[in-house]
Write an enzyme that holds these catalytic residues in place. Structure first.
Site, short mmCIF file in Angstrom:
data_model
loop_
_atom_site.label_atom_id
_atom_site.label_comp_id
_atom_site.label_asym_id
_atom_site.label_seq_id
_atom_site.Cartn_x
_atom_site.Cartn_y
_atom_site.Cartn_z
N GLU A 50 0.84 -1.21 0.00
CA GLU A 50 0.00 0.00 0.00
C GLU A 50 0.87 1.26 0.00
O GLU A 50 0.79 2.06 0.92
CB GLU A 50 -0.87 0.02 1.27
CG GLU A 50 -1.67 -1.23 1.54
CD GLU A 50 -2.19 -1.31 2.98
OE1 GLU A 50 -1.87 -0.44 3.82
OE2 GLU A 50 -2.93 -2.26 3.26
N PRO A 51 1.70 1.45 -1.01
CA PRO A 51 2.54 2.65 -1.00
C PRO A 51 1.74 3.90 -1.38
O PRO A 51 0.86 3.84 -2.24
CB PRO A 51 3.60 2.36 -2.07
CG PRO A 51 2.97 1.38 -3.00
CD PRO A 51 1.93 0.63 -2.22
N CYS A 93 -3.21 33.97 9.00
CA CYS A 93 -3.03 34.60 10.31
C CYS A 93 -2.73 33.57 11.39
O CYS A 93 -3.55 33.31 12.27
CB CYS A 93 -4.29 35.40 10.65
SG CYS A 93 -4.66 36.57 9.34
C1 PLP Z 1 -1.21 6.19 4.95
C2 PLP Z 1 -1.27 4.73 4.77
C3 PLP Z 1 -0.50 4.11 3.78
C4 PLP Z 1 0.47 4.86 2.91
O1 PLP Z 1 1.53 5.41 3.62
P1 PLP Z 1 2.73 6.13 2.81
O2 PLP Z 1 3.66 6.55 3.87
O3 PLP Z 1 2.11 7.29 2.11
O4 PLP Z 1 3.29 5.13 1.87
C5 PLP Z 1 -0.63 2.75 3.61
N1 PLP Z 1 -1.48 2.01 4.38
C6 PLP Z 1 -2.24 2.58 5.34
C7 PLP Z 1 -3.13 1.74 6.14
C8 PLP Z 1 -2.16 3.95 5.56
O5 PLP Z 1 -2.90 4.49 6.53
#
Ligand code: PLP
Length: 423
Positions: free
Chosen positions: A283-284, A352
């Site tokens: 999940e990048p 501000c």
């Molecule tokens: C935010 C998140 C990601 C991605 O993180 P990055 O640091 O942007 O790669 C992947 N999995 C989950 C569950 C997240 O909350």
């Protein structure tokens, strides 16, 4: 003459004019106004290709974590490239569908999914829910039974490893709100496997963000594989293993491993432990888009002071919230560098709040009316932007194949007032 900006592929000075994929940013700013986000599609695809190389010959699905940048035109790039999506809300699910993404490749993360969000996700047939608590398991089971379906689930485990990153973006330690404690994982899987509205399909972990070394990943992987072994020994098969996202980018001389190098190491460990043939998910987010984007801003005023010099620009914390939120560093460079010595100044926005700064103590040689580029602005900028101070959110341009495509119009005041009414 061309001078590439190190760490920012497809962003380069051509004859002293900063360009994205060869298009001068100053021209784009003249046409579309400032502040303006500009993204390189090729840079996103190159970043994706590093992961694809890393997983060559393996069963792997890359799910872009779209909260990093959820603009439809950006999602479309990743959907066309075959990516799935990691979502954290029902709104993000609708964005995936609007961008032409495949619901079956969507995984739904997040600690606070509502029943309505679960229902909609089940109706469109998402690939997997990453469940984050025992309470959520019961609610999801009920919602699925109400629809007469089984919800595919992974359980997000908290491996209790230190990602060595900013506390606000570290998610894999015991004190975090994310995931189910390592010690409770086995019994939670056993319970989930007995619920008629659920179908256990995987296991998931995500330990943090802007991670710049491989150690935390290797540690988390060991912990997750220990669990897979125990869960399967207890009779619950695990079809896929999801290692989350979190790989860092170069903001200020940071040296994260390249995605393909990192995955060569991680896959070697998976092979050594006998799990190399499994279905993997990742999940990048940041590492796919962060350095593909810049934010162009105009210098409004120079304000010299006794203690500090200020450079007041037309972008602010509502456009670029990371410095205010995490004291994050973004490089700031002129679109057309002037000859001669600069001065040290803080680059700040018009909002501000003293927290409204974009860069501190920067050596810049600029005049009012000059244009600056805030680098590494592709991730967690536009998606975190707001209308604070009734500022319209910026426009966004995606450069692809030598052409600039507006993927978001600048907010008008009418856009901002649309949902409000007088008593
Ligand atoms: C935010 C998140 C990601 C991605 O993180 P990055 O640091 O942007 O790669 C992947 N999995 C989950 C569950 C997240 O909350």
């Amino acid at each position: 003459m061309t001078a590439q900006l190190p760490g920012h592929p497809h962003i380069a000075y051509v004859d002293n004019a900063l360009c994205v994929e060869g298009l001068p940013l100053a021209d784009l700013a003249r046409t579309h106004g400032t502040p303006l986000f500009v993204y390189s599609q090729q840079s996103m695809l190159d970043a994706l290709a590093a992961y694809q190389r890393g997983f060559a010959g393996r069963k792997a699905q890359i799910c872009y974590a779209m909260k990093a940048n959820s603009s439809l035109g950006v999602l479309q790039v990743f959907a066309k490239a075959g990516c799935g999506f990691d979502i954290v809300s029902g709104g993000e699910l609708e964005r995936v569908l609007a961008a032409g993404g495949d619901a079956a490749k969507v995984i739904f993360s997040g600690v606070g999914k509502s029943r309505a969000e679960m229902k909609r996700a089940l109706q469109v047939g998402i690939g997997c829910f990453n469940v984050e608590s025992e309470a959520e398991i019961d609610v999801l089971n009920e919602v699925a039974l109400g629809l007469g379906v089984r919800a595919p689930i992974s359980i997000r485990v908290n491996p209790n490893v230190d990602a060595q990153t900013h506390p606000y973006i570290s998610t894999g330690l015991k004190g975090n709100k994310f995931g189910i404690a390592h010690e409770r994982t086995l019994q939670t899987y056993q319970r989930a496997a007995q619920l008629p509205g659920l179908k256990v399909v995987g296991i998931d972990c995500h330990i943090g963000s802007q991670i710049t070394s491989e150690g935390p990943y290797l540690d988390a992987m060991d912990r997750v594989l220990d669990l897979v072994q125990a869960i399967e020994a207890a009779g619950v098969p695990i079809h896929h293993i999801d290692f989350g996202g979190g790989l860092g980018i170069n903001y200020n001389g940071d040296t994260p491993p390249a995605a393909d190098t990192l995955w060569a190491k991680l896959l070697a460990k998976l092979d050594a432990r006998g799990y190399g043939e499994r279905q993997f998910m990742i999940e990048p987010g940041r590492s796919l888009v962060g350095n593909a984007g810049v934010c162009v801003t105009e210098v409004l005023y120079l304000k010299p002071g006794e203690q500090k010099n200020f450079c007041i620009v037309d972008a602010a914390m509502n456009d670029l919230p990371r410095p205010a939120m995490y004291e994050a560093f973004h490089q700031i460079v002129p679109l057309s560098p002037r000859a001669g010595k600069g001065e040290v100044m803080d680059v700040v926005g018009p909002i501000c709040e003293s927290g409204d700064w974009l860069g501190r103590d920067r050596d810049l040689n600029v005049h009012s009316g000059d244009l600056l580029a805030v680098l590494s602005a592709g991730a967690y900028c536009m998606s975190m932007s707001s209308n604070y101070n009734t500022r319209g959110r910026a426009a966004e341009v995606l450069v692809s194949g030598g052409k600039a495509h507006v993927i978001r119009q600048r907010d008008t005041v009418a856009d901002q007032l649309r949902n409000e009414q007088l008593v």
